[in-house]
Design a protein around this motif. Structure first.
Motif, PDB file in Angstrom:
ATOM      1  N   GLY A   8      39.229  81.347  16.767  1.00  0.00           N
ATOM      2  CA  GLY A   8      38.868  82.349  15.772  1.00  0.00           C
ATOM      3  C   GLY A   8      37.526  83.003  16.062  1.00  0.00           C
ATOM      4  N   ASP A   9      36.569  82.222  16.537  1.00  0.00           N
ATOM      5  CA  ASP A   9      35.262  82.782  16.887  1.00  0.00           C
ATOM      6  C   ASP A   9      35.368  83.729  18.076  1.00  0.00           C
ATOM      7  OD1 ASP A   9      34.031  81.369  14.863  1.00  0.00           O
ATOM      8  OD2 ASP A   9      33.526  79.661  16.136  1.00  0.00           O
ATOM      9  N   ILE A  10      36.204  83.379  19.040  1.00  0.00           N
ATOM     10  CA  ILE A  10      36.404  84.254  20.198  1.00  0.00           C
ATOM     11  C   ILE A  10      37.115  85.539  19.763  1.00  0.00           C
ATOM     12  CG2 ILE A  10      37.593  84.468  22.423  1.00  0.00           C
ATOM     13  CD1 ILE A  10      37.119  81.412  22.755  1.00  0.00           C
ATOM     14  N   ALA A  11      38.089  85.421  18.857  1.00  0.00           N
ATOM     15  CA  ALA A  11      38.775  86.604  18.336  1.00  0.00           C
ATOM     16  C   ALA A  11      37.796  87.514  17.601  1.00  0.00           C
ATOM     17  CB  ALA A  11      39.911  86.190  17.406  1.00  0.00           C
ATOM     18  N   GLU A  12      36.841  86.906  16.880  1.00  0.00           N
ATOM     19  CA  GLU A  12      35.831  87.716  16.191  1.00  0.00           C
ATOM     20  C   GLU A  12      35.002  88.511  17.196  1.00  0.00           C
ATOM     21  OE1 GLU A  12      31.770  87.259  13.524  1.00  0.00           O
ATOM     22  OE2 GLU A  12      32.758  85.495  14.356  1.00  0.00           O
ATOM     23  N   GLU A  13      34.611  87.869  18.301  1.00  0.00           N
ATOM     24  CA  GLU A  13      33.826  88.562  19.320  1.00  0.00           C
ATOM     25  C   GLU A  13      34.615  89.711  19.949  1.00  0.00           C
ATOM     26  OE1 GLU A  13      32.518  85.753  22.178  1.00  0.00           O
ATOM     27  OE2 GLU A  13      31.307  84.589  20.769  1.00  0.00           O
ATOM     28  N   LYS A  14      35.911  89.498  20.143  1.00  0.00           N
ATOM     29  CA  LYS A  14      36.733  90.506  20.808  1.00  0.00           C
ATOM     30  C   LYS A  14      37.107  91.667  19.884  1.00  0.00           C
ATOM     31  CE  LYS A  14      39.045  87.846  24.460  1.00  0.00           C
ATOM     32  NZ  LYS A  14      40.364  87.493  25.035  1.00  0.00           N
ATOM     33  N   TYR A  15      37.472  91.344  18.636  1.00  0.00           N
ATOM     34  CA  TYR A  15      38.065  92.349  17.764  1.00  0.00           C
ATOM     35  C   TYR A  15      37.254  92.647  16.511  1.00  0.00           C
ATOM     36  CZ  TYR A  15      42.011  90.804  20.617  1.00  0.00           C
ATOM     37  OH  TYR A  15      42.812  90.458  21.667  1.00  0.00           O
ATOM     38  N   GLY A  16      36.397  91.706  16.091  1.00  0.00           N
ATOM     39  CA  GLY A  16      35.675  91.850  14.842  1.00  0.00           C
ATOM     40  C   GLY A  16      36.442  91.243  13.689  1.00  0.00           C
ATOM     41  N   LYS A  17      35.723  90.771  12.681  1.00  0.00           N
ATOM     42  CA  LYS A  17      36.367  90.099  11.555  1.00  0.00           C
ATOM     43  C   LYS A  17      37.315  91.021  10.796  1.00  0.00           C
ATOM     44  CE  LYS A  17      32.465  86.988  10.645  1.00  0.00           C
ATOM     45  NZ  LYS A  17      31.411  86.624   9.685  1.00  0.00           N
ATOM     46  N   ALA A  69      45.936  86.881  12.747  1.00  0.00           N
ATOM     47  CA  ALA A  69      46.339  85.529  13.142  1.00  0.00           C
ATOM     48  C   ALA A  69      46.929  85.528  14.548  1.00  0.00           C
ATOM     49  CB  ALA A  69      47.356  84.983  12.137  1.00  0.00           C
ATOM     50  N   SER A  70      47.643  86.571  14.897  1.00  0.00           N
ATOM     51  CA  SER A  70      48.195  86.658  16.252  1.00  0.00           C
ATOM     52  C   SER A  70      47.087  86.767  17.291  1.00  0.00           C
ATOM     53  CB  SER A  70      49.141  87.860  16.357  1.00  0.00           C
ATOM     54  OG  SER A  70      50.265  87.690  15.511  1.00  0.00           O
ATOM     55  N   ASP A  71      46.005  87.478  16.953  1.00  0.00           N
ATOM     56  CA  ASP A  71      44.856  87.550  17.865  1.00  0.00           C
ATOM     57  C   ASP A  71      44.260  86.165  18.083  1.00  0.00           C
ATOM     58  OD1 ASP A  71      45.025  90.353  18.065  1.00  0.00           O
ATOM     59  OD2 ASP A  71      43.784  90.616  16.273  1.00  0.00           O
ATOM     60  N   VAL A  72      44.156  85.399  17.009  1.00  0.00           N
ATOM     61  CA  VAL A  72      43.599  84.049  17.107  1.00  0.00           C
ATOM     62  C   VAL A  72      44.464  83.191  18.028  1.00  0.00           C
ATOM     63  CG1 VAL A  72      43.026  81.955  15.822  1.00  0.00           C
ATOM     64  CG2 VAL A  72      42.498  84.198  14.846  1.00  0.00           C
ATOM     65  N   ARG A  73      45.761  83.284  17.853  1.00  0.00           N
ATOM     66  CA  ARG A  73      46.675  82.515  18.719  1.00  0.00           C
ATOM     67  C   ARG A  73      46.484  82.892  20.184  1.00  0.00           C
ATOM     68  NH1 ARG A  73      51.226  84.673  17.212  1.00  0.00           N
ATOM     69  NH2 ARG A  73      51.241  86.104  18.968  1.00  0.00           N
ATOM     70  N   GLU A  74      46.365  84.166  20.463  1.00  0.00           N
ATOM     71  CA  GLU A  74      46.204  84.598  21.848  1.00  0.00           C
ATOM     72  C   GLU A  74      44.855  84.182  22.423  1.00  0.00           C
ATOM     73  OE1 GLU A  74      48.657  85.876  23.749  1.00  0.00           O
ATOM     74  OE2 GLU A  74      49.789  85.328  21.958  1.00  0.00           O
TER      75      GLU A  74
END
Length: 545
Positions: A513-522, A527-532
């Motif tokens: 989830g933290d990596i998804a935040e860095e990539k896409y923003g909160k 949820a699919s971004d978090v999985r990837e």
């Protein structure tokens, strides 16, 4: 896992360090200063040369840590101004020793041409502070502000000049492009033993705490003021920390590393040796939950994943889930939810092939027949069972007992947890309430929230430091459940402890989830971004080993 200690327990460790191992308290203070200096140096890209640093000190040992830190920073080339809120004559012990040293250095008439500056001020009243603040500091536009006003001994809100100074530091901490704000041990104004705030406190970018985390470092909402937490070893032997009776821990990346190493792929690995996860999920209105859960589970490293869903939802799920996931249709109600008529079929399937079950994601709990089905699966289980969402709602208020042989893992958010407790009252002490519930029912609980907490039947609780508010969106609970059941299925196949498995799963999920935040923003992360991003989380943990 790092043991979390209260202020009283930490003082006992310090006392025993001196009495049993002969390490002087002044040396521990020096070690604390060196550790904080290393953290600051790292944050300034490895060099303190020419940096402008403002250090606020109280009269106690936390202020003494600040004075020793100021000297360390000065010797490494930083221009440092120390502001003692109080008088040196009112300090004592090791703190006074360090203040006397700082004052002697600052009282020198001149410094060498190539030497950095060190200034020292004493502020003894609110009036002095107002005058001092209005004149600005010698360290205009500092690169770093150090909060060493109060340490772990505070139990009442700051008042007077201390509250004003804390508010001054806080005003810098909330500036996006402001100086680096560093708190020593805990941001001043917080009570070390509580997760609640008790008054004004600086908002640090990083907190350097010593020997072990404190509850106020890791439990929300107080944890929000700590920023990044660095736990520094200052010389107290691990044996002394281990001797302290505490059942509260902080998860670390090493926990995830150990679990991944224990379940690594071997040359003879194949699907039936890596576990089979069954997800009982989905309904006519919530088939997406089953898809998200299944897609997360198949990414976990488990050998096989099967979704059992109402027959009418089967084609919808097959069309969206990853092709590696098996989908079985089972008996359903007229409203498109799983019926208790599916009990025997699913029971036989579990006994024949499955190593872990997850039940509840998107199931709906409106109908009595569905609730009876959930209870039957849980009570007649032959594997570990992860219960989420409508699985929890079907069993609320909770009255089932888990066992060592066939563990139950509950994954509620705070609202679901209150329903399990049978109350609508606010939970004022989540740690104690969660511990009591887990011990009473002999279950594992993953309490989802700002800082997820994992409890075991013996009352141990681990707080996970990863994750962010972007995870508070639809589908992330289903994704976490899929990851957890995939990990539990692997653990069951490899005979690995469930508690350590849950700690690793929650830590890695939050890190994704933290990596998804860095990539896409909160705002836009899903949820699919978090999985990837789970793959990136695995790589980050393994590469840092």
């Amino acid at each position: 896992m790092q043991k979390v200690l209260t202020a009283e327990q930490m003082r006992e460790v310090d006392r025993l360090t001196t009495e049993e191992y002969g390490l002087p308290s002044l040396l521990l203070m020096e070690n604390a200063a060196q550790a904080a200096a290393r953290v600051i140096c790292d944050r300034l890209d490895g060099s303190l040369e020419g940096a402008s640093i403002l250090v606020f000190c109280g009269k106690g040992n936390n202020g003494g840590d600040g004075a020793a830190l100021a000297r360390q920073l000065w010797t490494q080339g930083a221009n440092v101004e120390v502001c003692l809120i109080g008088l040196v004559s009112a300090t004592k012990g090791d703190a006074r020793t360090n203040f006397e040293i700082i004052r002697k250095i600052a009282d020198r008439e001149t410094f060498d041409v190539d030497q950095s500056d060190l200034a020292f001020e004493e502020i003894s009243s609110l009036e002095d502070w107002m005058e001092y603040d209005s004149l600005n500091f010698q360290a205009d536009d500092p690169d770093v502000i150090v909060d060493a006003l109060f340490g772990t001994g505070l139990s009442e809100p700051l008042e007077g000049v201390y509250a004003e100074v804390a508010a001054f530091i806080h005003s810098y901490g909330v500036e996006p492009d402001g100086p680096l704000v560093v708190s020593l041990d805990i941001p001043s104004g917080l009570c070390a033993g509580k997760g609640e705030t008790i008054g004004i406190a600086p908002c640090a970018d990083v907190t350097v705490t010593y020997t072990a985390p404190k509850p106020g470092n890791i439990l929300p909402p107080a944890s929000r003021y700590n920023g990044d937490l660095a736990v520094a070893d200052i010389g107290s032997p691990c044996e002394l920390v281990n001797r302290i009776d505490s059942k509260l821990y902080l998860a670390t990346k090493e926990d995830a590393q150990r679990w991944l190493a224990a379940t690594e792929f071997t040359p003879d690995s194949y699907k039936f040796k890596r576990g089979h996860a069954l997800l009982i999920a989905g309904s006519a209105d919530y088939s997406g939950a089953a898809v998200l859960c299944g897609d997360a589970a198949i990414r976990s490293g488990v050998g096989l994943v099967t979704i059992a869903t109402p027959e009418s939802s089967r084609s919808s799920i097959i069309g969206r889930v990853q092709p590696e996931v098996i989908v079985r249709g089972v008996a359903e109600t007229k409203k498109g939810a799983i019926s208790e008529n599916a009990t025997d079929e699913i029971g036989k399937f579990i006994e024949r092939k499955v190593t872990a079950v997850a039940i509840g994601c998107g199931m709906s709990s409106d109908e009595e027949t569905t609730r009876k089905f959930v209870r039957s699966v849980v009570e007649n289980r032959s594997t570990p069972v992860v219960i989420d969402a409508d699985g929890l709602n079907s069993l609320a208020p909770f009255g089932i007992t888990g066992s060592d042989e066939l563990p139950l893992i509950l994954t509620p958010h705070i609202g679901e947890f209150k329903r399990l407790l049978g109350t609508e009252d606010e939970i004022t002490d989540p740690v104690s309430t969660l511990r009591e519930f887990a011990e009473q029912h002999k279950v594992f609980v993953v309490l989802k929230g700002e800082r997820p907490m994992i409890a075991d039947p013996k009352g141990c609780i681990v707080v996970s430091p990863t994750g962010n508010s972007g995870l508070g969106k639809a589908g992330n609970g289903d994704t976490l459940t899929g990851l957890i059941v995939g990990f539990v299925a692997q653990a069951a196949a490899a005979k690995i402890a469930i508690f350590e498995t849950l700690v690793a799963a929650v830590y890695l999920s939050g890190l994704a989830g933290d990596i998804a935040e860095e990539k896409y923003g909160k705002r836009v992360m899903t949820a699919s971004d978090v999985r990837e991003c789970f793959r990136d989380a695995l790589e980050a943990v393994v590469e840092s080993e």
